[in-house]
Scaffold this motif. Sequence first.
Motif, PDB file in Angstrom:
ATOM      1  N   MET A 188      79.110  81.412  37.221  1.00 32.38           N
ATOM      2  CA  MET A 188      79.625  80.351  38.096  1.00 32.38           C
ATOM      3  C   MET A 188      78.530  79.336  38.408  1.00 32.38           C
ATOM      4  O   MET A 188      78.763  78.132  38.435  1.00 32.38           O
ATOM      5  CB  MET A 188      80.147  80.964  39.395  1.00 32.38           C
ATOM      6  CG  MET A 188      81.521  81.588  39.243  1.00 32.38           C
ATOM      7  SD  MET A 188      82.180  82.071  40.832  1.00 32.38           S
ATOM      8  CE  MET A 188      81.385  83.629  41.062  1.00 32.38           C
ATOM      9  N   ILE A 189      77.330  79.844  38.661  1.00 33.43           N
ATOM     10  CA  ILE A 189      76.218  78.954  39.031  1.00 33.43           C
ATOM     11  C   ILE A 189      75.846  78.054  37.852  1.00 33.43           C
ATOM     12  O   ILE A 189      75.588  76.860  38.016  1.00 33.43           O
ATOM     13  CB  ILE A 189      75.001  79.782  39.511  1.00 33.43           C
ATOM     14  CG1 ILE A 189      75.359  80.592  40.754  1.00 33.43           C
ATOM     15  CG2 ILE A 189      73.801  78.866  39.794  1.00 33.43           C
ATOM     16  CD1 ILE A 189      74.394  81.721  41.086  1.00 33.43           C
ATOM     17  N   ASN A 190      75.835  78.612  36.660  1.00 30.64           N
ATOM     18  CA  ASN A 190      75.479  77.831  35.471  1.00 30.64           C
ATOM     19  C   ASN A 190      76.553  76.821  35.091  1.00 30.64           C
ATOM     20  O   ASN A 190      76.275  75.850  34.396  1.00 30.64           O
ATOM     21  CB  ASN A 190      75.236  78.772  34.287  1.00 30.64           C
ATOM     22  CG  ASN A 190      73.877  79.455  34.361  1.00 30.64           C
ATOM     23  OD1 ASN A 190      72.889  78.868  34.817  1.00 30.64           O
ATOM     24  ND2 ASN A 190      73.808  80.704  33.925  1.00 30.64           N
ATOM     25  N   THR A 191      77.785  77.048  35.518  1.00 34.66           N
ATOM     26  CA  THR A 191      78.885  76.141  35.176  1.00 34.66           C
ATOM     27  C   THR A 191      78.743  74.814  35.915  1.00 34.66           C
ATOM     28  O   THR A 191      78.545  74.796  37.127  1.00 34.66           O
ATOM     29  CB  THR A 191      80.238  76.805  35.522  1.00 34.66           C
ATOM     30  OG1 THR A 191      80.331  78.027  34.786  1.00 34.66           O
ATOM     31  CG2 THR A 191      81.409  75.912  35.163  1.00 34.66           C
ATOM     32  N   PRO A 192      78.822  73.708  35.177  1.00 33.84           N
ATOM     33  CA  PRO A 192      78.639  72.406  35.824  1.00 33.84           C
ATOM     34  C   PRO A 192      79.793  72.036  36.757  1.00 33.84           C
ATOM     35  O   PRO A 192      80.882  72.603  36.665  1.00 33.84           O
ATOM     36  CB  PRO A 192      78.560  71.439  34.648  1.00 33.84           C
ATOM     37  CG  PRO A 192      79.235  72.130  33.517  1.00 33.84           C
ATOM     38  CD  PRO A 192      79.004  73.596  33.721  1.00 33.84           C
ATOM     39  N   ALA A 193      79.531  71.058  37.604  1.00 31.19           N
ATOM     40  CA  ALA A 193      80.514  70.641  38.605  1.00 31.19           C
ATOM     41  C   ALA A 193      81.747  70.018  37.964  1.00 31.19           C
ATOM     42  O   ALA A 193      82.800  69.927  38.594  1.00 31.19           O
ATOM     43  CB  ALA A 193      79.871  69.678  39.592  1.00 31.19           C
ATOM     44  N   SER A 194      81.632  69.589  36.705  1.00 34.57           N
ATOM     45  CA  SER A 194      82.808  69.068  36.007  1.00 34.57           C
ATOM     46  C   SER A 194      83.843  70.173  35.809  1.00 34.57           C
ATOM     47  O   SER A 194      85.034  69.920  35.715  1.00 34.57           O
ATOM     48  CB  SER A 194      82.398  68.533  34.627  1.00 34.57           C
ATOM     49  OG  SER A 194      81.648  69.514  33.928  1.00 34.57           O
ATOM     50  N   HIS A 195      83.360  71.403  35.739  1.00 29.75           N
ATOM     51  CA  HIS A 195      84.234  72.544  35.466  1.00 29.75           C
ATOM     52  C   HIS A 195      84.328  73.535  36.620  1.00 29.75           C
ATOM     53  O   HIS A 195      84.968  74.568  36.503  1.00 29.75           O
ATOM     54  CB  HIS A 195      83.765  73.291  34.210  1.00 29.75           C
ATOM     55  CG  HIS A 195      83.958  72.500  32.961  1.00 29.75           C
ATOM     56  ND1 HIS A 195      83.214  71.375  32.676  1.00 29.75           N
ATOM     57  CD2 HIS A 195      84.830  72.643  31.943  1.00 29.75           C
ATOM     58  CE1 HIS A 195      83.606  70.882  31.522  1.00 29.75           C
ATOM     59  NE2 HIS A 195      84.589  71.621  31.061  1.00 29.75           N
ATOM     60  N   LEU A 196      83.628  73.269  37.693  1.00 27.52           N
ATOM     61  CA  LEU A 196      83.709  74.168  38.850  1.00 27.52           C
ATOM     62  C   LEU A 196      83.675  73.348  40.138  1.00 27.52           C
ATOM     63  O   LEU A 196      82.695  72.657  40.417  1.00 27.52           O
ATOM     64  CB  LEU A 196      82.562  75.188  38.818  1.00 27.52           C
ATOM     65  CG  LEU A 196      82.650  76.281  39.882  1.00 27.52           C
ATOM     66  CD1 LEU A 196      82.171  77.614  39.345  1.00 27.52           C
ATOM     67  CD2 LEU A 196      81.850  75.909  41.141  1.00 27.52           C
ATOM     68  N   HIS A 197      84.745  73.394  40.883  1.00 23.18           N
ATOM     69  CA  HIS A 197      84.846  72.661  42.139  1.00 23.18           C
ATOM     70  C   HIS A 197      85.456  73.595  43.181  1.00 23.18           C
ATOM     71  O   HIS A 197      85.738  74.761  42.871  1.00 23.18           O
ATOM     72  CB  HIS A 197      85.641  71.372  41.936  1.00 23.18           C
ATOM     73  CG  HIS A 197      86.837  71.548  41.061  1.00 23.18           C
ATOM     74  ND1 HIS A 197      88.040  71.984  41.550  1.00 23.18           N
ATOM     75  CD2 HIS A 197      86.991  71.416  39.723  1.00 23.18           C
ATOM     76  CE1 HIS A 197      88.899  72.089  40.558  1.00 23.18           C
ATOM     77  NE2 HIS A 197      88.292  71.752  39.434  1.00 23.18           N
ATOM     78  N   PRO A 198      85.670  73.138  44.403  1.00 29.97           N
ATOM     79  CA  PRO A 198      86.173  74.073  45.420  1.00 29.97           C
ATOM     80  C   PRO A 198      87.405  74.855  44.962  1.00 29.97           C
ATOM     81  O   PRO A 198      87.509  76.065  45.196  1.00 29.97           O
ATOM     82  CB  PRO A 198      86.491  73.166  46.608  1.00 29.97           C
ATOM     83  CG  PRO A 198      85.507  72.044  46.465  1.00 29.97           C
ATOM     84  CD  PRO A 198      85.349  71.818  44.991  1.00 29.97           C
ATOM     85  N   GLY A 199      88.327  74.169  44.262  1.00 27.53           N
ATOM     86  CA  GLY A 199      89.544  74.840  43.781  1.00 27.53           C
ATOM     87  C   GLY A 199      89.218  75.978  42.821  1.00 27.53           C
ATOM     88  O   GLY A 199      89.922  76.995  42.780  1.00 27.53           O
ATOM     89  N   THR A 200      88.165  75.806  42.036  1.00 24.02           N
ATOM     90  CA  THR A 200      87.773  76.860  41.093  1.00 24.02           C
ATOM     91  C   THR A 200      87.286  78.082  41.860  1.00 24.02           C
ATOM     92  O   THR A 200      87.565  79.221  41.471  1.00 24.02           O
ATOM     93  CB  THR A 200      86.642  76.355  40.166  1.00 24.02           C
ATOM     94  OG1 THR A 200      86.909  75.008  39.818  1.00 24.02           O
ATOM     95  CG2 THR A 200      86.524  77.221  38.932  1.00 24.02           C
ATOM     96  N   LEU A 201      86.537  77.845  42.938  1.00 21.89           N
ATOM     97  CA  LEU A 201      86.059  78.982  43.742  1.00 21.89           C
ATOM     98  C   LEU A 201      87.240  79.726  44.362  1.00 21.89           C
ATOM     99  O   LEU A 201      87.229  80.958  44.462  1.00 21.89           O
ATOM    100  CB  LEU A 201      85.072  78.512  44.819  1.00 21.89           C
ATOM    101  CG  LEU A 201      83.724  77.984  44.285  1.00 21.89           C
ATOM    102  CD1 LEU A 201      82.840  77.502  45.436  1.00 21.89           C
ATOM    103  CD2 LEU A 201      82.978  79.050  43.473  1.00 21.89           C
ATOM    104  N   VAL A 202      88.265  78.961  44.747  1.00 25.55           N
ATOM    105  CA  VAL A 202      89.480  79.596  45.272  1.00 25.55           C
ATOM    106  C   VAL A 202      90.088  80.500  44.199  1.00 25.55           C
ATOM    107  O   VAL A 202      90.425  81.660  44.456  1.00 25.55           O
ATOM    108  CB  VAL A 202      90.512  78.532  45.725  1.00 25.55           C
ATOM    109  CG1 VAL A 202      91.857  79.175  46.056  1.00 25.55           C
ATOM    110  CG2 VAL A 202      89.990  77.741  46.922  1.00 25.55           C
ATOM    111  N   GLU A 203      90.180  79.957  42.973  1.00 26.61           N
ATOM    112  CA  GLU A 203      90.746  80.765  41.868  1.00 26.61           C
ATOM    113  C   GLU A 203      89.926  82.028  41.626  1.00 26.61           C
ATOM    114  O   GLU A 203      90.464  83.111  41.396  1.00 26.61           O
ATOM    115  CB  GLU A 203      90.777  79.947  40.563  1.00 26.61           C
ATOM    116  CG  GLU A 203      91.876  78.906  40.536  1.00 26.61           C
ATOM    117  CD  GLU A 203      91.638  77.864  39.444  1.00 26.61           C
ATOM    118  OE1 GLU A 203      90.840  78.119  38.522  1.00 26.61           O
ATOM    119  OE2 GLU A 203      92.240  76.773  39.545  1.00 26.61           O
TER     120      GLU A 203
END
Length: 503
Positions: A188-203
Amino acid sequence: MTPKIHVSSSFITSGTKSQIMHLYFSFTDKKISGQLKTENEQYLNEKIKKEEFTGKETETLSIEFLKEGTLQRITLIGLGRSTKLTARVLKDRVGEVIRGLHTSKTDTVVIHANDGIKAVEDNSEAIGEGIILGDYVFEDFKAEESRKKINHVKNAYLLVSESNAIRAKKKVESAEKKSVAVLFARNMINTPASHLHPGTLVEKAQEIGKLSKGRVKVEVLDKKMCEKLGMGAFLGVAEGSERQPAFIVLRYEGKGSKKIALIGKSITFDSGGLSLKPSEAMMDMKIDMSGGAAVLGVFHYLATENPTVSFGEVFGILPACENMPSGKAIKPGDIVRAMNGKTIEVLNTDAEGRLTLADGLVYAEEQLKADYCFDLATLTGACMVALGNDLAGLFTNDEQFEKEYNKYATEAGDEYWRLPLYEGYAKQMKSDIADLKNIGGGRYGGAITAGLFLKAFVKKMKWIHIDIAGPAYRESEKGMLPKGASGWGVASIINFLEQFSAL
Ligand code: BES
Ligand code: ZN
Ligand code: ZN
């Protein structure tokens, strides 16, 4: 795919086409095991002498020789003094050697832990962690072609004595679950913000809920609910982004009466907001959710291992949002009101982590009634200046709590140094027109003033704040740690939750 670890008391090589590497351990006070000596004693001894290999913690020796017509490849791993061996050293050394195989063709390793040196065999958990963590490479965004260039170990055979096999198998299983949790955070940390945003953390949190078969409960507070609760500090940070914030709460039930909350800073990108960062400083700011990722890592383990913990409830809290500049963004000089009613003059929108954590801390203590609390945050560049890339900075209002945690942190490889919540600097955080301001007086002591700011939102709970700005994301590899995300905090907090019982 992570390497598959097989625990057994023997290994038969005949007929396999695998590229095998045999790993043996060696100490400064106890040379290599008898078993290895008999394979080609004279040749080995000559080689060891020639290479001046003495078994120190920093030494590795690779040897190749022919045995009955087939090429034998052996690596001796130095571990220092046998009486001083720790799980930490073993995990690091194994991890380092496994990572070294990325540029080889080795697909199978045989680890000779059944060499009569109890310290090694007893630490099969550390060996398991070393194998999986050392093998890790973040390759989600690499083309198939370049992925193929990195070799991964497919099978690892851990050889232990017959009497120890069942116990070792259990330990390896828990090592697998723990390491997968660390890798979950690293990815998750290595994943860029283009592919990880608050909604992704929810998922991701919901994924954990599913994995747990209902044992981990997940609740997501949206912007409206946060408004109702009065989380003005958190929402102030989220204001500039097109993406909706999410205040994520996870719960896991244990056996006991005390409650513990794990809060992770979860800024999925920190541009600095209107107090915009220079481009160089912004490059790595996808990592500003490393604290939240660590908390999710811990819950991944709770979900898959389902351990008994001596806390009645374990909470995970991720106040997740982006810190962006825009026409709607919070402006320097604005005043926000945190959930406990305290007003904050936001003089620098880049000191946003403390604002999101302030509401996280109040929520933990007032809503969830937490007795204990960890917060993990990539909070200040100042902490990196003070302690560098290897060490986190730890602050606490309860020395006993820190003492307990310390037992697990060093052992897990999550190293930190304690820094003071020196009250003399607290006045720097006073504002002329609000209760607090979000930055200190000058350039110095920034990790401490940030810690003191957070302390203003803690009442009675026993609290440890860890500034992981340095070790969350490494500039170079070290031991079992690769370049990039380390997963700092996952292993030590898991160990703490599983083993701490002095309640
Ligand atoms: N996320 C940063 C801290 C950071 C810097 C983490 C480098 C990892 C690597 C944080 O939000 C920040 O920008 N802090 C400011 C605080 C200052 C404005 C008081 C900092 O450290 O410069
Ligand atoms: Zn910032
Ligand atoms: Zn930040």
